[in-house]
Design a protein around this motif. Structure first.
Motif, PDB file in Angstrom:
ATOM      1  N   UNK A 117       1.093  -0.972  -0.386  1.00 13.88           N
ATOM      2  CA  UNK A 117      -0.058   0.122   0.432  1.00 13.88           C
ATOM      3  C   UNK A 117       1.405   1.619  -0.042  1.00 13.88           C
ATOM      4  N   UNK A 118       0.160   2.120  -1.096  1.00 17.92           N
ATOM      5  CA  UNK A 118       1.420   3.458  -0.986  1.00 17.92           C
ATOM      6  C   UNK A 118       1.581   4.367   0.440  1.00 17.92           C
ATOM      7  N   UNK A 119       1.062   3.937   1.740  1.00 18.18           N
ATOM      8  CA  UNK A 119       1.262   5.178   2.588  1.00 18.18           C
ATOM      9  C   UNK A 119       1.927   3.681   3.328  1.00 18.18           C
ATOM     10  N   UNK A 120       1.872   3.037   3.177  1.00 14.17           N
ATOM     11  CA  UNK A 120       2.731   2.167   4.520  1.00 14.17           C
ATOM     12  C   UNK A 120       3.702   1.403   3.584  1.00 14.17           C
ATOM     13  N   UNK A 121       4.963   1.708   4.074  1.00 17.98           N
ATOM     14  CA  UNK A 121       6.248   1.534   4.052  1.00 17.98           C
ATOM     15  C   UNK A 121       6.961   1.523   5.546  1.00 17.98           C
ATOM     16  N   UNK A 122       8.507   1.317   4.579  1.00 15.93           N
ATOM     17  CA  UNK A 122       9.617   1.030   5.820  1.00 15.93           C
ATOM     18  C   UNK A 122       9.768   0.492   6.776  1.00 15.93           C
ATOM     19  N   UNK A 123      10.460   1.081   7.781  1.00 20.30           N
ATOM     20  CA  UNK A 123      10.778   0.448   9.139  1.00 20.30           C
ATOM     21  C   UNK A 123       9.329  -0.060  10.024  1.00 20.30           C
ATOM     22  N   UNK A 124       8.515   0.883   9.876  1.00 21.78           N
ATOM     23  CA  UNK A 124       7.548  -0.034  10.282  1.00 21.78           C
ATOM     24  C   UNK A 124       6.683  -1.022   9.414  1.00 21.78           C
ATOM     25  N   UNK A 125       6.571  -0.988   8.819  1.00 23.02           N
ATOM     26  CA  UNK A 125       6.066  -2.392   7.760  1.00 23.02           C
ATOM     27  C   UNK A 125       6.393  -3.163   7.743  1.00 23.02           C
ATOM     28  N   UNK A 126       7.905  -2.980   7.961  1.00 20.26           N
ATOM     29  CA  UNK A 126       9.012  -4.412   8.183  1.00 20.26           C
ATOM     30  C   UNK A 126       8.982  -4.742   9.833  1.00 20.26           C
ATOM     31  N   UNK A 127       8.442  -4.234  10.877  1.00 22.39           N
ATOM     32  CA  UNK A 127       8.229  -4.453  12.288  1.00 22.39           C
ATOM     33  C   UNK A 127       7.440  -4.779  12.046  1.00 22.39           C
ATOM     34  N   UNK A 128       6.399  -4.705  11.582  1.00 27.17           N
ATOM     35  CA  UNK A 128       5.074  -4.849  11.378  1.00 27.17           C
ATOM     36  C   UNK A 128       4.676  -6.660  10.593  1.00 27.17           C
ATOM     37  N   UNK A 129       4.998  -6.649   9.213  1.00 28.52           N
ATOM     38  CA  UNK A 129       6.074  -7.923   8.479  1.00 28.52           C
ATOM     39  C   UNK A 129       5.973  -9.575   9.850  1.00 28.52           C
ATOM     40  N   UNK A 130       6.894  -9.092  10.717  1.00 31.29           N
ATOM     41  CA  UNK A 130       7.858  -9.770  11.431  1.00 31.29           C
ATOM     42  C   UNK A 130       7.219 -10.221  12.238  1.00 31.29           C
ATOM     43  N   UNK A 131       6.932  -9.121  12.950  1.00 37.09           N
ATOM     44  CA  UNK A 131       5.685  -9.416  14.178  1.00 37.09           C
ATOM     45  C   UNK A 131       4.512 -10.047  13.575  1.00 37.09           C
TER      46      UNK A 131
END
Length: 321
Positions: A117-131
């Motif tokens: 989604x264009x409004x959700x990227x970067x480290x915050x997204x990577x943290x949620x993907x992992x969790x």
């Protein structure tokens, strides 16, 4: 005054404190993971995260989780706190940004990590993907849907608060109490009891009126305690979105008096929580142990919030040196 009231409420809390033996090792793991994920942490931000002790918060709410599961829970808690920080503070109520983050988060939770989604990227997204990886693989579809719905409700509440703050419209007490139940993220943390205990509940049990009443009370108790703890910050930044401030404005009383009124309401609701918990009916031998684990989790959420708030440097006015 607020600190004395908070410590008095802790002394009056009938729920026994719990803490996972893995909390401190998982806190060390967390900081290493955030570095690996590329979160932009300078030295000061790293110290704040370390002293906030999010792993100790998760460890108080889910004291029986094993170490790998506590890592998952701590990562999820950290994600929500980082989101809260991103949209909190003076000059930062950003309704459009919250809406974009909401849409991207829900796409990830409901459709999987390949969804972008264009409004959700970067480290915050990577943290949620992992969790999210372990809960997504292990928990049943009905649970994943409940969790995603709780996240949607939470982020919608954050958006509504941001809109009201941007408009300079402080809420009345009844409006605030209802909104606070969504902005607290407590309803997000309650499904995680089932993940931590490895005891998923069927929907008819999870949504049973007796359990929903207790969940609402637990949410209010931990939220109102937090409002007293964050009062000084909220007076400067929250645009009236704090129960103490709403009570003071609606009743026309000084803030110190409003603190006492909120504390009295907290004690009354705590007594009701204890009584309603004791009155939960049996769901039969196949489910009663799981229901008891869930009720214990709701109680841990209240007591864990009390204890963590008084030890965490996130609330410097109350933290134990």
């Amino acid at each position: 005054m607020a600190e004395a009231v908070l410590r008095s409420l802790r002394a009056d809390c009938p729920i026994a404190p719990r803490l996972s033996p893995y909390a401190d090792p998982v806190q060390d793991w967390l900081l290493d993971q955030l570095d690996r994920l590329g979160l932009p942490l300078d030295a000061a931000a790293r110290r704040r995260l370390s002293r906030a002790g999010f792993a100790r918060y998760a460890g108080r709410l889910y004291p029986d989780a094993d170490e790998p599961d506590l890592r998952v829970l701590t990562a999820l808690f950290t994600w929500f706190f980082l989101v809260d920080d991103a949209f909190d503070g003076p000059g930062r109520p950003d309704p459009a940004g919250i809406r974009a983050l909401r849409d991207g988060t829900l796409a990830l939770l409901r459709e999987g990590p390949r969804t972008r989604h264009p409004g959700f990227s970067g480290p915050l997204r990577r943290l949620l993907v992992q969790a999210w990886r372990e809960p997504r693989q292990r928990m049943p579809a009905r649970w994943r849907l409940r969790f995603a719905d709780a996240v949607a409700d939470h982020l919608d509440g954050v958006w509504r608060e941001a809109v009201a703050r941007a408009a300079g419209r402080p809420p009345g007490v009844a409006e605030y109490v209802e909104l606070r139940r969504t902005t607290s993220a407590a309803y997000v943390s309650f499904p995680l009891i089932e993940f931590a205990t490895r005891r998923p509940l069927p929907d008819p049990v999870y949504f049973h009126p007796a359990l929903r009443r207790l969940a609402g009370l637990a949410n209010d108790l931990l939220s109102w305690f937090n409002d007293i703890a964050s009062l000084d910050r909220d007076r400067a930044t929250a645009g009236g979105h704090n129960l103490v401030l709403a009570v003071a404005a609606e009743r026309g009383v000084p803030v110190d008096t409003a603190v006492e009124l909120v504390a009295a309401r907290w004690r009354a609701e705590m007594a009701r929580f204890v009584a309603l918990r004791a009155a939960v009916p049996s769901f039969g031998p196949a489910l009663d142990e799981s229901v008891t684990a869930h009720l214990d989790g709701l109680a841990n959420a209240v007591r864990g919030t009390v204890d963590w708030t008084l030890e965490s440097a996130r609330y410097p006015a109350t933290a134990t040196p």
